[in-house]
Scaffold this active site. Structure first.
Site, PDB file in Angstrom:
ATOM      1  N   GLU A 186       0.825  -1.204   0.000  1.00  0.00           N
ATOM      2  CA  GLU A 186       0.000   0.000   0.000  1.00  0.00           C
ATOM      3  C   GLU A 186       0.862   1.258   0.000  1.00  0.00           C
ATOM      4  OE1 GLU A 186      -4.043  -1.124   2.310  1.00  0.00           O
ATOM      5  OE2 GLU A 186      -2.200  -1.596   3.398  1.00  0.00           O
ATOM      6  N   GLU A 214      -3.529  -9.253   4.241  1.00  0.00           N
ATOM      7  CA  GLU A 214      -4.177  -8.912   5.508  1.00  0.00           C
ATOM      8  C   GLU A 214      -5.246  -9.908   5.928  1.00  0.00           C
ATOM      9  OE1 GLU A 214      -2.663  -4.888   3.971  1.00  0.00           O
ATOM     10  OE2 GLU A 214      -3.409  -6.767   3.136  1.00  0.00           O
TER      11      GLU A 214
END
Length: 259
Positions: free
Chosen positions: A112, A132
């Site tokens: 990210e 995640e």
């Protein structure tokens, strides 16, 4: 200013920023988030700095993303800076380009962080993932939003829902990165590209980024990121979230409860 968890170096109009926690694969905890936010604030304010290059210390990792051990010990209760993960993911007023030089694996918040930069160069040893979901989180630091915009929704959804890892060549094929170069040549290539950017009008680059930032705002990205934080706070109250973090710390397979 002096930093503890990042290193900075100025080369002409170029700022080189190195995430510097190699003992934990440059994983980012709250003090490092705050240092990076301050670093980008200073970069934005310095008229002599026109472009930045961001990389990670060591040969293995750009950054492993969120420091889950710090999370497990309650080290993120204060929350991220307003500018988001690594001081970048929620920053929509920076009018100078940042080149991500991904020198190893970029996982979760690490990916990210790279996606929050303007250009992504990858070593041929780089790996990328939004894993995640494997530890009870989701890609709330702009992974959901940016990856689905950059490579197309179907491919992005498959990556986010499975959490699978892709190698540099697949990242290039999907459009996750601009270029893949031999590992030993990565930083030379990143600096050469930064120097190339320094040959064009910095005022024109700032104007270009001002429009790109406005497009992201018009597309609702800031609001979507704020909603991601709300959803992440809700997720943090679930048994699965607690189990995912604990299983990671204990190096065992999670036992999901779906509640």
């Amino acid at each position: 200013m002096a930093y503890e968890f990042i290193k900075t170096e100025t080369r002409g109009h170029i700022l080189l920023v190195t995430m510097n926690r190699p003992e934990v694969y440059n994983a980012v905890h709250l003090p490092m988030h705050e240092e990076m936010a301050a670093c980008w604030d200073a970069f934005a304010a310095d008229e002599n700095l026109w472009v930045a290059v961001l990389t990670g210390a060591g040969d293995k990792a750009f950054t492993a993303g969120n420091d889950l051990k710090a999370t497990a010990s309650g080290g993120t209760k204060k929350g991220l800076p307003d500018s988001g993960f690594a001081g970048l993911s929620s920053r929509f007023d920076l009018e100078k380009p940042i080149i991500a030089a991904v020198n190893g694996f970029a996982m979760g918040g690490g990916f990210e962080t790279a996606l929050s930069c303007d250009i992504i160069l990858a070593s041929d040893q780089a790996k990328f993932a939004l894993p995640e979901v494997k530890v009870g989180f989701f890609a709330s630091a702009s992974g959901v939003q940016r990856l689905s915009r950059y490579i197309g929704r179907l491919a992005a959804q498959e990556m986010m829902i499975t959490g699978r890892t892709i190698l540099a060549d697949e990242a290039l094929r999907l459009g996750c990165v601009n270029e893949v170069v031999p590992h030993a040549e990565l930083m030379d290539r990143a600096m050469a590209l930064a120097e190339q950017i320094c040959t064009v009008s910095p005022s024109s680059v700032k104007a270009t980024k001002r429009i790109l930032n406005s497009m992201a705002v018009a597309d609702g990205l800031p609001e979507s990121l704020m909603f991601s934080r709300e959803v992440q706070r809700d997720l943090a109250q679930t048994e699965d979230f607690k189990e995912g973090v604990q299983a990671f710390v204990e190096k065992r397979k999670p036992e999901w409860k779906n509640r």
